[in-house]
Scaffold this motif. Structure first.
Motif, short mmCIF file in Angstrom:
data_model
loop_
_atom_site.label_atom_id
_atom_site.label_comp_id
_atom_site.label_asym_id
_atom_site.label_seq_id
_atom_site.Cartn_x
_atom_site.Cartn_y
_atom_site.Cartn_z
N GLY A 84 0.82 -1.22 0.00
CA GLY A 84 0.00 0.00 0.00
C GLY A 84 0.84 1.25 0.00
N PHE A 85 1.01 1.84 1.19
CA PHE A 85 1.77 3.08 1.31
C PHE A 85 2.71 3.02 2.52
CE2 PHE A 85 -2.27 4.03 -0.68
CZ PHE A 85 -1.90 4.80 -1.78
N ARG A 86 3.86 3.62 2.35
CA ARG A 86 4.76 3.80 3.49
C ARG A 86 4.45 5.14 4.12
NH1 ARG A 86 10.61 3.41 1.13
NH2 ARG A 86 9.64 4.43 -0.65
N VAL A 87 4.41 5.18 5.43
CA VAL A 87 4.20 6.43 6.14
C VAL A 87 5.57 6.90 6.64
CG1 VAL A 87 3.04 7.58 8.05
CG2 VAL A 87 1.91 5.70 6.84
N ILE A 88 5.99 8.05 6.13
CA ILE A 88 7.33 8.56 6.45
C ILE A 88 7.20 9.91 7.14
CG2 ILE A 88 9.54 9.30 5.50
CD1 ILE A 88 9.10 7.30 3.25
N ALA A 89 7.84 10.02 8.31
CA ALA A 89 7.85 11.27 9.07
C ALA A 89 9.21 11.94 8.92
CB ALA A 89 7.57 10.99 10.55
N GLN A 90 9.20 13.24 8.66
CA GLN A 90 10.43 14.02 8.64
C GLN A 90 10.63 14.59 10.04
OE1 GLN A 90 12.55 14.20 6.13
NE2 GLN A 90 11.26 13.10 4.66
N CYS A 91 11.69 14.15 10.70
CA CYS A 91 11.92 14.51 12.10
C CYS A 91 13.08 15.48 12.25
CB CYS A 91 12.23 13.26 12.92
SG CYS A 91 10.85 12.13 13.08
N SER A 92 12.99 16.32 13.25
CA SER A 92 14.13 17.10 13.72
C SER A 92 14.78 16.31 14.85
CB SER A 92 13.69 18.47 14.22
OG SER A 92 13.15 19.25 13.17
N THR A 93 16.11 16.24 14.85
CA THR A 93 16.82 15.51 15.90
C THR A 93 17.26 16.46 17.00
OG1 THR A 93 18.99 15.76 14.88
CG2 THR A 93 17.64 13.90 14.14
N ASP A 94 17.87 15.89 18.03
CA ASP A 94 18.35 16.70 19.16
C ASP A 94 19.49 17.63 18.76
OD1 ASP A 94 16.56 15.44 20.91
OD2 ASP A 94 17.93 13.75 21.16
N VAL A 95 20.18 17.30 17.65
CA VAL A 95 21.32 18.12 17.23
C VAL A 95 20.96 19.04 16.07
CG1 VAL A 95 23.06 16.52 18.10
CG2 VAL A 95 22.18 16.24 15.77
N GLY A 96 19.67 19.11 15.74
CA GLY A 96 19.21 20.05 14.71
C GLY A 96 19.25 19.52 13.30
N THR A 97 19.57 18.24 13.10
CA THR A 97 19.57 17.67 11.75
C THR A 97 18.20 17.06 11.46
OG1 THR A 97 20.43 15.57 12.61
CG2 THR A 97 22.04 17.19 11.80
N THR A 98 18.01 16.64 10.20
CA THR A 98 16.76 16.00 9.79
C THR A 98 16.94 14.50 9.72
OG1 THR A 98 16.07 17.93 8.51
CG2 THR A 98 15.02 15.86 7.97
#
Length: 199
Positions: A84-98
């Motif tokens: 079907g579909f993959r659910v992908i979240a774009q996260c901010s990390t503790d060090v400010g990266t994605t």
């Protein structure tokens, strides 16, 4: 009997030599490199868990990793074939990266994830890219990586296990393709010379 055209023969000979050289390069250089790379990827799942890397590195594919999603910046659905579909979240990390995180899969095209982030454990894979096939030929950039979560949030099916079959290894086919082109070019030129001599 007419003479063999010198310039045309040299051009064809150089073209055939170049095709053979490209075939040998694929067979003797690129194929062993890819096989060694695939052997490394096959061993990666059994290696120790590492923090999710901040920069793309294909040698880390299928390596187990951990990361912390400090904040979810966006979510998207990406086609996943039979799943079907993959659910992908774009996260901010503790060090400010994605850090892209593949949470799980769903067959609902209208699914809306409410996952708010937190610690994630899983394996490293390529993140979906919006770069076109033509763009990837002219701009060789490292593909972004994502963390494929072991445990999906409620409402989602679990992600699949690392699949070495998703990494293409076409170098043997490319080699035979160049050798085939060399044979075809030689045959065509030979037929052209034969016709020239009989005209």
């Amino acid at each position: 009997m007419k003479r063999i055209p010198i310039v045309a023969t040299i051009v064809v000979a150089l073209a055939v030599a170049a095709m053979i050289a490209l075939g040998l390069w694929q067979l003797l250089d690129r194929l062993p490199q890819k096989e060694a790379f695939l052997a490394q990827l096959a061993a990666n799942p059994a290696r120790p868990v590492i923090p999710f890397p901040q920069a793309g590195d294909d040698t880390l594919l299928f390596r187990r990793a951990t990361g912390n999603c400090a904040a979810v910046r966006s979510r998207q659905l990406v086609g996943a074939g039979k799943a079907g579909f993959r659910v992908i979240a774009q996260c901010s990390t503790d060090v400010g990266t994605t850090m892209p995180v593949q949470l799980g899969t769903t067959r609902d095209p209208a699914f809306r994830s409410t996952w708010a982030g937190g610690p994630v454990t899983g394996y490293i894979n390529h993140a979906p890219s919006s770069q076109s096939l033509i763009g990837s030929v002219f701009h060789r950039e490292a593909k972004p990586l994502m963390l494929v979560a072991d445990t999906p949030p409620p409402g989602l099916a679990a992600n699949g296990e690392p699949d070495l079959g998703t990494v293409p290894n076409n170098h043997l086919a490319y080699a035979w393709q160049w050798f085939f082109f060399a044979v075809i070019a030689t045959v065509i030129y030979g037929l052209a010379l034969r016709r020239r001599w009989h005209d």
